[in-house]
Design a protein around this motif. Structure first.
Motif, PDB file in Angstrom:
ATOM      1  N   GLU A  46       0.861  -1.185   0.000  1.00  9.17           N
ATOM      2  CA  GLU A  46       0.000   0.000   0.000  1.00  9.17           C
ATOM      3  C   GLU A  46       0.893   1.230   0.000  1.00  9.17           C
ATOM      4  O   GLU A  46       1.992   1.216   0.562  1.00  9.17           O
ATOM      5  CB  GLU A  46      -0.893   0.029   1.242  1.00  9.17           C
ATOM      6  CG  GLU A  46      -1.874  -1.101   1.324  1.00  9.17           C
ATOM      7  CD  GLU A  46      -2.684  -1.063   2.618  1.00  9.17           C
ATOM      8  OE1 GLU A  46      -2.378  -0.247   3.503  1.00  9.17           O
ATOM      9  OE2 GLU A  46      -3.618  -1.869   2.728  1.00  9.17           O
ATOM     10  N   GLU A  87      -4.425  10.169  -1.572  1.00  8.85           N
ATOM     11  CA  GLU A  87      -4.790   9.034  -2.416  1.00  8.85           C
ATOM     12  C   GLU A  87      -4.206   7.762  -1.803  1.00  8.85           C
ATOM     13  O   GLU A  87      -3.139   7.777  -1.212  1.00  8.85           O
ATOM     14  CB  GLU A  87      -4.210   9.209  -3.823  1.00  8.85           C
ATOM     15  CG  GLU A  87      -4.755  10.380  -4.562  1.00  8.85           C
ATOM     16  CD  GLU A  87      -4.071  10.588  -5.902  1.00  8.85           C
ATOM     17  OE1 GLU A  87      -4.614  11.382  -6.680  1.00  8.85           O
ATOM     18  OE2 GLU A  87      -3.021   9.998  -6.162  1.00  8.85           O
ATOM     19  N   ARG A  88      -4.927   6.644  -1.958  1.00 14.83           N
ATOM     20  CA  ARG A  88      -4.449   5.353  -1.440  1.00 14.83           C
ATOM     21  C   ARG A  88      -4.316   4.373  -2.589  1.00 14.83           C
ATOM     22  O   ARG A  88      -5.229   4.234  -3.396  1.00 14.83           O
ATOM     23  CB  ARG A  88      -5.400   4.815  -0.391  1.00 14.83           C
ATOM     24  CG  ARG A  88      -5.395   5.679   0.869  1.00 14.83           C
ATOM     25  CD  ARG A  88      -5.965   4.976   2.057  1.00 14.83           C
ATOM     26  NE  ARG A  88      -5.196   3.863   2.532  1.00 14.83           N
ATOM     27  CZ  ARG A  88      -4.233   3.942   3.450  1.00 14.83           C
ATOM     28  NH1 ARG A  88      -3.892   5.109   3.921  1.00 14.83           N
ATOM     29  NH2 ARG A  88      -3.625   2.862   3.872  1.00 14.83           N
ATOM     30  N   GLN A  89      -3.174   3.719  -2.644  1.00 18.87           N
ATOM     31  CA  GLN A  89      -2.905   2.745  -3.687  1.00 18.87           C
ATOM     32  C   GLN A  89      -2.670   1.378  -3.056  1.00 18.87           C
ATOM     33  O   GLN A  89      -1.987   1.282  -2.036  1.00 18.87           O
ATOM     34  CB  GLN A  89      -1.667   3.144  -4.481  1.00 18.87           C
ATOM     35  CG  GLN A  89      -1.768   4.505  -5.093  1.00 18.87           C
ATOM     36  CD  GLN A  89      -0.459   4.953  -5.712  1.00 18.87           C
ATOM     37  OE1 GLN A  89       0.440   4.171  -5.941  1.00 18.87           O
ATOM     38  NE2 GLN A  89      -0.355   6.245  -5.986  1.00 18.87           N
ATOM     39  N   GLN A  90      -3.238   0.348  -3.663  1.00 21.65           N
ATOM     40  CA  GLN A  90      -3.035  -1.026  -3.220  1.00 21.65           C
ATOM     41  C   GLN A  90      -2.539  -1.830  -4.411  1.00 21.65           C
ATOM     42  O   GLN A  90      -3.150  -1.792  -5.482  1.00 21.65           O
ATOM     43  CB  GLN A  90      -4.330  -1.644  -2.701  1.00 21.65           C
ATOM     44  CG  GLN A  90      -4.882  -0.963  -1.484  1.00 21.65           C
ATOM     45  CD  GLN A  90      -6.229  -1.540  -1.085  1.00 21.65           C
ATOM     46  OE1 GLN A  90      -7.027  -1.891  -1.922  1.00 21.65           O
ATOM     47  NE2 GLN A  90      -6.460  -1.617   0.212  1.00 21.65           N
ATOM     48  N   LYS A 115      -4.897  -0.870  -7.535  1.00 15.36           N
ATOM     49  CA  LYS A 115      -6.117  -0.083  -7.353  1.00 15.36           C
ATOM     50  C   LYS A 115      -5.747   1.226  -6.659  1.00 15.36           C
ATOM     51  O   LYS A 115      -5.031   1.225  -5.665  1.00 15.36           O
ATOM     52  CB  LYS A 115      -7.127  -0.829  -6.484  1.00 15.36           C
ATOM     53  CG  LYS A 115      -7.664  -2.087  -7.108  1.00 15.36           C
ATOM     54  CD  LYS A 115      -8.640  -2.773  -6.178  1.00 15.36           C
ATOM     55  CE  LYS A 115      -9.128  -4.069  -6.786  1.00 15.36           C
ATOM     56  NZ  LYS A 115     -10.025  -4.789  -5.895  1.00 15.36           N
ATOM     57  N   LYS A 117      -7.628   4.526  -5.000  1.00 15.09           N
ATOM     58  CA  LYS A 117      -8.914   5.106  -4.607  1.00 15.09           C
ATOM     59  C   LYS A 117      -8.667   6.470  -3.965  1.00 15.09           C
ATOM     60  O   LYS A 117      -7.542   6.807  -3.613  1.00 15.09           O
ATOM     61  CB  LYS A 117      -9.684   4.172  -3.672  1.00 15.09           C
ATOM     62  CG  LYS A 117      -9.000   3.864  -2.372  1.00 15.09           C
ATOM     63  CD  LYS A 117      -9.829   2.912  -1.550  1.00 15.09           C
ATOM     64  CE  LYS A 117      -9.130   2.665  -0.212  1.00 15.09           C
ATOM     65  NZ  LYS A 117      -9.904   1.832   0.653  1.00 15.09           N
ATOM     66  N   ASP A 118      -9.706   7.232  -3.828  1.00 18.05           N
ATOM     67  CA  ASP A 118      -9.636   8.598  -3.300  1.00 18.05           C
ATOM     68  C   ASP A 118      -8.732   9.492  -4.162  1.00 18.05           C
ATOM     69  O   ASP A 118      -7.927  10.260  -3.642  1.00 18.05           O
ATOM     70  CB  ASP A 118      -9.147   8.616  -1.846  1.00 18.05           C
ATOM     71  CG  ASP A 118     -10.101   7.956  -0.895  1.00 18.05           C
ATOM     72  OD1 ASP A 118     -11.304   7.927  -1.204  1.00 18.05           O
ATOM     73  OD2 ASP A 118      -9.661   7.457   0.165  1.00 18.05           O
ATOM     74  N   LEU A 119      -8.868   9.382  -5.478  1.00 23.25           N
ATOM     75  CA  LEU A 119      -8.068  10.219  -6.374  1.00 23.25           C
ATOM     76  C   LEU A 119      -8.318  11.694  -6.101  1.00 23.25           C
ATOM     77  O   LEU A 119      -9.457  12.121  -5.903  1.00 23.25           O
ATOM     78  CB  LEU A 119      -8.419   9.917  -7.831  1.00 23.25           C
ATOM     79  CG  LEU A 119      -7.827   8.653  -8.415  1.00 23.25           C
ATOM     80  CD1 LEU A 119      -8.421   8.401  -9.799  1.00 23.25           C
ATOM     81  CD2 LEU A 119      -6.337   8.741  -8.507  1.00 23.25           C
ATOM     82  N   ASN A 137     -11.497  14.229  -3.047  1.00 23.54           N
ATOM     83  CA  ASN A 137     -11.230  12.814  -3.303  1.00 23.54           C
ATOM     84  C   ASN A 137     -12.408  12.266  -4.070  1.00 23.54           C
ATOM     85  O   ASN A 137     -13.459  11.991  -3.514  1.00 23.54           O
ATOM     86  CB  ASN A 137     -11.046  12.057  -1.988  1.00 23.54           C
ATOM     87  CG  ASN A 137      -9.874  12.566  -1.208  1.00 23.54           C
ATOM     88  OD1 ASN A 137     -10.029  13.342  -0.291  1.00 23.54           O
ATOM     89  ND2 ASN A 137      -8.692  12.147  -1.593  1.00 23.54           N
ATOM     90  N   SER A 140     -11.727   6.646  -8.782  1.00 20.83           N
ATOM     91  CA  SER A 140     -10.820   5.533  -8.537  1.00 20.83           C
ATOM     92  C   SER A 140     -10.266   5.053  -9.871  1.00 20.83           C
ATOM     93  O   SER A 140     -10.772   5.407 -10.934  1.00 20.83           O
ATOM     94  CB  SER A 140     -11.533   4.402  -7.804  1.00 20.83           C
ATOM     95  OG  SER A 140     -12.591   3.901  -8.584  1.00 20.83           O
ATOM     96  N   GLU A 142      -8.114   1.457 -11.687  1.00 19.00           N
ATOM     97  CA  GLU A 142      -7.607   0.100 -11.504  1.00 19.00           C
ATOM     98  C   GLU A 142      -6.814  -0.310 -12.738  1.00 19.00           C
ATOM     99  O   GLU A 142      -7.222  -0.067 -13.868  1.00 19.00           O
ATOM    100  CB  GLU A 142      -8.754  -0.881 -11.277  1.00 19.00           C
ATOM    101  CG  GLU A 142      -8.284  -2.274 -10.943  1.00 19.00           C
ATOM    102  CD  GLU A 142      -9.399  -3.184 -10.468  1.00 19.00           C
ATOM    103  OE1 GLU A 142      -9.100  -4.320 -10.127  1.00 19.00           O
ATOM    104  OE2 GLU A 142     -10.572  -2.744 -10.432  1.00 19.00           O
TER     105      GLU A 142
END
Length: 149
Positions: A46, A87-90, A115, A117-119, A137, A140, A142
């Motif tokens: 992450e 932003e969070r990336q997984q 993925k 999310k919260d772009l 935010n 998203s 993917e």
């Protein structure tokens, strides 16, 4: 940068691999004469975009300008958002490495999934409130990749 509740973030990461061809079971199967390496890999991670906005972008800032010989204050066209988050990336990746015939032939397989999310996106808002956009935010993304080498 971000609001008080969003300044500290935790991002987990882990990876591992296992070489099946190094086990006693593999040697007993009899394929080790022509199949030299069979390695499985997996990784998870992450991350975030902690620098996605400027230092004072969550506040409405004003600049002094001259208007008809007087000093006036004007704001930017973007409405500040104190609740904006990073932003969070997984990312998740699986893979296998294979080698055959005394390592003369090799094959690598990767499956990758990311993925976001919260772009952080500037979206248009009604100009009747004095601003034309709001950084929020919103959205998203993917990405999936299958690679064979």
């Amino acid at each position: 940068m971000f609001g008080e509740k969003q300044r500290n973030q935790v991002y987990a990461k882990a990876s591992g691999s296992y070489v099946l061809s190094g086990t006693d079971f593999w040697q007993k199967m009899g394929v080790s004469k022509w199949w030299d390496l069979f390695k499985l890999r997996v990784a998870y991670g992450e991350s975030g975009n902690l620098t996605g906005i400027g230092a004072y972008s969550r506040f409405n800032t004003y600049a002094a300008t001259s208007y008809i010989g007087r000093t006036s204050l004007t704001s930017s066209g973007t409405l500040a958002n104190e609740n904006v988050r990073p932003e969070r990336q997984q990312e998740l990746e699986f893979g296998a490495d294979l080698q055959f015939f005394n390592s003369r032939l090799g094959l690598t397989l990767n499956v990758y999934n990311k993925k976001v999310k919260d772009l952080l996106i500037n979206r248009f808002i009604a100009p009747t409130n004095g601003f034309s956009s709001l950084q929020d935010n919103f959205g998203s993304l993917e990405t999936r990749v299958l690679k064979l080498c």
